[in-house]
Design a protein around this motif. Sequence first.
Motif, short mmCIF file in Angstrom:
data_model
loop_
_atom_site.label_atom_id
_atom_site.label_comp_id
_atom_site.label_asym_id
_atom_site.label_seq_id
_atom_site.Cartn_x
_atom_site.Cartn_y
_atom_site.Cartn_z
N THR A 138 68.06 93.75 -15.15
CA THR A 138 66.76 93.71 -14.50
C THR A 138 66.36 92.28 -14.17
O THR A 138 66.43 91.39 -15.02
N GLY A 139 65.95 92.07 -12.91
CA GLY A 139 65.52 90.75 -12.48
C GLY A 139 66.65 89.81 -12.12
O GLY A 139 66.40 88.63 -11.84
N LYS A 140 67.88 90.28 -12.11
CA LYS A 140 69.04 89.43 -11.78
C LYS A 140 68.88 88.81 -10.39
O LYS A 140 69.17 87.64 -10.19
N PHE A 141 68.45 89.61 -9.42
CA PHE A 141 68.26 89.12 -8.06
C PHE A 141 66.80 89.26 -7.66
O PHE A 141 66.10 90.17 -8.12
N ASP A 142 66.34 88.37 -6.78
CA ASP A 142 64.97 88.46 -6.28
C ASP A 142 64.76 89.73 -5.47
O ASP A 142 63.73 90.39 -5.58
N ASP A 143 65.74 90.05 -4.64
CA ASP A 143 65.69 91.26 -3.82
C ASP A 143 67.01 92.00 -3.95
O ASP A 143 68.08 91.36 -4.02
N ILE A 144 66.94 93.32 -3.99
CA ILE A 144 68.17 94.11 -4.13
C ILE A 144 68.27 95.17 -3.04
O ILE A 144 67.27 95.57 -2.43
N ILE A 145 69.50 95.61 -2.83
CA ILE A 145 69.77 96.72 -1.94
C ILE A 145 70.60 97.73 -2.73
O ILE A 145 71.57 97.37 -3.41
N VAL A 146 70.20 98.98 -2.68
CA VAL A 146 70.93 100.06 -3.36
C VAL A 146 71.52 100.95 -2.28
O VAL A 146 70.82 101.39 -1.37
N LYS A 147 72.83 101.20 -2.38
CA LYS A 147 73.48 101.98 -1.34
C LYS A 147 74.62 102.81 -1.92
O LYS A 147 75.17 102.49 -2.98
N PRO A 148 75.00 103.89 -1.22
CA PRO A 148 76.13 104.69 -1.69
C PRO A 148 77.41 103.87 -1.68
O PRO A 148 77.66 103.10 -0.75
#
Length: 326
Positions: A138-148
Amino acid sequence: MEKKTVLVTGIGGNVGQGILRNILRTGYPIRIVGCNVTDFSAGNHLCDAFYKVPYAMEESYMERINTIVVAEDVDLIIPSTDYEVYYLALNKAKLKNKVIVSELRTAQTYLDKYISYEFHKEHGLPFAEAYLPKDYPTGKFDDIIVKPREGRGSRGIHINPDDLSRFDDSYMVQKLIKGKEITTAFYVNKSNELHGFITLERKLDNGATNECFVNRDYDKKLEQILIKMIAVNQFKGSANLQSIVDDQGNIVPFEINCRISGTNSIRSNFGFEDVKYTLEEYLYDLEPTKAQVTEGSAVRILMDVIYPRQRDLSKLKDNSFEHFIF
């Protein structure tokens, strides 16, 4: 040249349609057979014969492909979708003719973007850092993208979702990298050497290239990445590297496709003719034409294929119906 027959799969999509147009553009004496999972699609009018097939993961797929190969005396299969590349590579020994696909290990690695990340990390190759949702710090990146992990065409993507617990291991979490999106098509010849490549900077519409221009600013860095990728893989023919160039000029790949990609109809006009190279090497046993990349831009437009007096498109099962393009 001797007349040959080529089977192109997935002719309903932009990849398959581009392959069809590029085959016709060569002027080679080639009879084109197309197939797709629906009776009618936009590519039908470019084919000499058409067949409906099951999805590649269905048990009857290989039997259906072999039936087409025998009925049409097909000399070469050119697949246009990732799953067909994988399943044709998996069942290559069962095929009754030649197919142009990367070897199974490579096709399998790049079908799954999380496995792609692990493979690149193991071999010191750049790739967007990735985690399974349950393992993401949690909090590793400022912004994340979750995708298949096996998704294509920007489907199923979530930006900064509030709750990762609703995503299972079929998804992956990556840092949302901001910058220029580039797509690099490259061709690996029979000697396992980089024959050439072209990079397009692009704008997307529903996951597909809508506008683009040739960008050669990163050629030296990309060539180094591609040569190292080729050394640790078993690519055959054309493949595609998708990357983001961040604000520091770092090239961060996030997806590799082991097939001819969707910009093939564009890049053939800028000196990179990977469909032609495929035909030269695998259909006619010739040395592929030298790639001579030129500058240029492209934009896609809508066109219409008109079938006069035809009310039900599902009944257009072959190429015998009158049509015109508008």
